[in-house]
Design a protein around this motif. Structure first.
Motif, mmCIF file in Angstrom:
data_model
loop_
_atom_site.group_PDB
_atom_site.id
_atom_site.type_symbol
_atom_site.label_atom_id
_atom_site.label_comp_id
_atom_site.label_asym_id
_atom_site.label_seq_id
_atom_site.Cartn_x
_atom_site.Cartn_y
_atom_site.Cartn_z
ATOM 1 N N ASP A 66 0.849 -1.192 0.000
ATOM 2 C CA ASP A 66 0.000 0.000 0.000
ATOM 3 C C ASP A 66 0.883 1.239 0.000
ATOM 4 O O ASP A 66 1.945 1.252 0.634
ATOM 5 C CB ASP A 66 -0.871 0.049 1.259
ATOM 6 N N SER A 68 0.606 5.623 0.477
ATOM 7 C CA SER A 68 -0.178 6.799 0.842
ATOM 8 C C SER A 68 0.709 8.026 0.656
ATOM 9 O O SER A 68 1.782 8.121 1.268
ATOM 10 C CB SER A 68 -0.643 6.703 2.295
ATOM 11 N N LEU A 78 -4.308 7.402 -2.053
ATOM 12 C CA LEU A 78 -4.058 6.023 -1.650
ATOM 13 C C LEU A 78 -3.945 5.118 -2.864
ATOM 14 O O LEU A 78 -4.637 5.329 -3.866
ATOM 15 C CB LEU A 78 -5.207 5.502 -0.773
ATOM 16 N N GLU A 80 -2.980 0.655 -3.884
ATOM 17 C CA GLU A 80 -2.627 -0.673 -3.387
ATOM 18 C C GLU A 80 -2.526 -1.657 -4.544
ATOM 19 O O GLU A 80 -3.267 -1.573 -5.517
ATOM 20 C CB GLU A 80 -3.694 -1.169 -2.411
ATOM 21 N N SER A 101 -8.036 9.594 1.084
ATOM 22 C CA SER A 101 -8.285 9.479 2.512
ATOM 23 C C SER A 101 -8.294 10.881 3.114
ATOM 24 O O SER A 101 -7.447 11.709 2.786
ATOM 25 C CB SER A 101 -7.186 8.645 3.178
ATOM 26 N N ASP A 109 -9.936 8.518 10.352
ATOM 27 C CA ASP A 109 -9.740 8.706 8.914
ATOM 28 C C ASP A 109 -10.936 8.146 8.164
ATOM 29 O O ASP A 109 -11.446 7.072 8.513
ATOM 30 C CB ASP A 109 -8.484 7.985 8.423
ATOM 31 N N SER A 111 -12.167 7.186 4.107
ATOM 32 C CA SER A 111 -11.589 6.996 2.776
ATOM 33 C C SER A 111 -12.648 6.523 1.785
ATOM 34 O O SER A 111 -13.636 5.896 2.158
ATOM 35 C CB SER A 111 -10.432 5.994 2.827
ATOM 36 N N VAL A 113 -12.365 4.541 -1.987
ATOM 37 C CA VAL A 113 -11.376 3.864 -2.820
ATOM 38 C C VAL A 113 -12.078 3.038 -3.888
ATOM 39 O O VAL A 113 -13.047 2.335 -3.596
ATOM 40 C CB VAL A 113 -10.484 2.951 -1.941
#
Length: 139
Positions: A66, A68, A78, A80, A101, A109, A111, A113
């Motif tokens: 991952d 960030s 972000l 991944e 995020s 947090d 997010s 995605v």
């Protein structure tokens, strides 16, 4: 450079229409921060909620990387690359994600995605909403 080691544990809630029971997940994350970019290598396992009573629950090992990267003081990009190898009869998965995020408070947090999967029979597209509560175990 800064290094970190984290453990992520938690339940997996049965939100799918035909899911039964609670699932479980455990991940070990090895992190590296270079300048302000955070990179995390993760490995672990999952036992998911079962789809049919009497059928084996989806069980797998997982791994990935991952990234960030901050865009603003409370906003980060972000990404991944990850994979899941099932030891149950479920299809294996390889996916990439990208999203944003937002740090709503120092301990929370949020997010959003997007996910794209590459193997037949696995998730091909998805949109994930994340809520992460950060808790320090050691002051």
């Amino acid at each position: 450079r800064m290094y970190s080691l984290r453990l992520q544990l938690g339940p997996r809630l049965p939100l799918a229409e035909d899911a039964h029971g609670i699932g479980y997940e455990a991940l070990v994350l090895l992190g590296l921060t270079v300048r302000s970019v955070k990179i995390a290598f993760n490995a672990g396992g999952v036992i998911d909620a079962g789809a049919d009573i009497g059928r084996d629950r989806p069980t797998a090992v997982q791994g990935g990387v991952d990234v960030s990267a901050p865009l603003a003081p409370s906003l980060a990009l972000l990404g991944e690359l990850g994979g899941t190898r099932y030891v149950s009869a479920d299809p294996h998965e390889v996916h990439v994600t990208a999203g944003l995020s937002w740090t709503a408070t120092p301990g929370l947090d949020l997010s959003l995605v997007g996910l794209v999967g590459f193997l037949d029979g696995a998730d091909r597209r998805g949109l994930l909403l994340g809520v992460t509560r950060n808790v320090a175990l050691v002051p």
